[in-house]
Design an enzyme around this catalytic site. Sequence first.
Site, mmCIF file in Angstrom:
data_model
loop_
_atom_site.group_PDB
_atom_site.id
_atom_site.type_symbol
_atom_site.label_atom_id
_atom_site.label_comp_id
_atom_site.label_asym_id
_atom_site.label_seq_id
_atom_site.Cartn_x
_atom_site.Cartn_y
_atom_site.Cartn_z
ATOM 1 N N ASP A 130 0.837 -1.202 0.000
ATOM 2 C CA ASP A 130 0.000 0.000 0.000
ATOM 3 C C ASP A 130 0.874 1.255 0.000
ATOM 4 O O ASP A 130 1.960 1.269 0.587
ATOM 5 C CB ASP A 130 -0.889 0.036 1.243
ATOM 6 C CG ASP A 130 -2.052 -0.941 1.163
ATOM 7 O OD1 ASP A 130 -2.423 -1.327 0.041
ATOM 8 O OD2 ASP A 130 -2.585 -1.308 2.225
ATOM 9 N N ARG B 36 -1.897 -0.765 -8.511
ATOM 10 C CA ARG B 36 -3.242 -0.360 -8.108
ATOM 11 C C ARG B 36 -3.288 1.169 -8.193
ATOM 12 O O ARG B 36 -2.520 1.855 -7.525
ATOM 13 C CB ARG B 36 -3.539 -0.813 -6.679
ATOM 14 C CG ARG B 36 -4.909 -0.345 -6.163
ATOM 15 C CD ARG B 36 -5.028 -0.513 -4.664
ATOM 16 N NE ARG B 36 -4.856 -1.900 -4.260
ATOM 17 C CZ ARG B 36 -4.421 -2.284 -3.061
ATOM 18 N NH1 ARG B 36 -4.096 -1.373 -2.154
ATOM 19 N NH2 ARG B 36 -4.286 -3.559 -2.771
#
Length: 302
Positions: free
Chosen positions: A129, A179
């Site tokens: 992330d 992402r």
Amino acid sequence: MLRHVFLFLSQNKTLTKFAKAYGTRLGARRFVAGDTIESAVKTVKRLNRSGLCATIDYLGEYAASEKEANQVAEECKKAIQAIAEHQLDSELSLKLTSIGLDLSEELALTHLRAILSVAKQYDVAVTIDMEDYSHYEQTLSIYRQCKQEFEKLGTVIQAYLYRAAEDIKKMRDLKPNLRLVKGAYKESAAVAFPDKRGTDLHFQSLIKLQLLSGNYTAVATHDDDIIKFTKQLVAEHRIPASQFEFQMLYGIRPERQKELAKEGYRMRVYVPYGTDWFSYFMRRIAERPANAAFVLKGILKK
């Protein structure tokens, strides 16, 4: 204004400590799959039965000690093993600060490599992330180092950052699995678009850049305009379904998630679990302040 308030609260350590002790009763259960990996497994099984895949995230960031970082690293390994044991259609997501990045880059790298070793053993993909801008350079650097060692490793690029397109171009040699997100942290206008329109237009350009490069693209959005743009782009350029997916957060637009899956798109749900949920929850409310109603309901039920 409300968005800035909730983003400020997300960084308050006193409130985080209180919320951790109080539990997810403050409305967070809508967005968090429980405290344990067992509860996350149960949630992912239900999602899988509905045609949705997942990425599991053990909540926690900014580990304040090696003990905390070690605990999160072990939980990540446990989550990978659970994914394999239960044959879940799921990946793992993690934050580098949760495994010690603020203590030392060496500690975070050591933990990450150990986690990736377990992931490789069980053939489970992992995504790093992206966090706030102060950790941006280190995160990209660590991703570059570890991507060369672990093929099934992805990371996140935030569309609200002006530099995002250049960073994607610099990673092309890695054939990165990315992402793409709008971004959920409070950043200075010196580094990030201050308005939604600027961010949205940049987001669309990043989707096009990544998809047309031939690299795997996860479009993480709840915005129908961004979804429509992506659908039109892949149709126009005949991009195969195996090259991209949509992603949404657990508890947000669940019916839309199912619709996309029924339309034949790969739809992945970000499923967080754990007791350290407050910062994550506050960022979700900052994105849509109307979600604050769920906090009030959680309190009134007590």
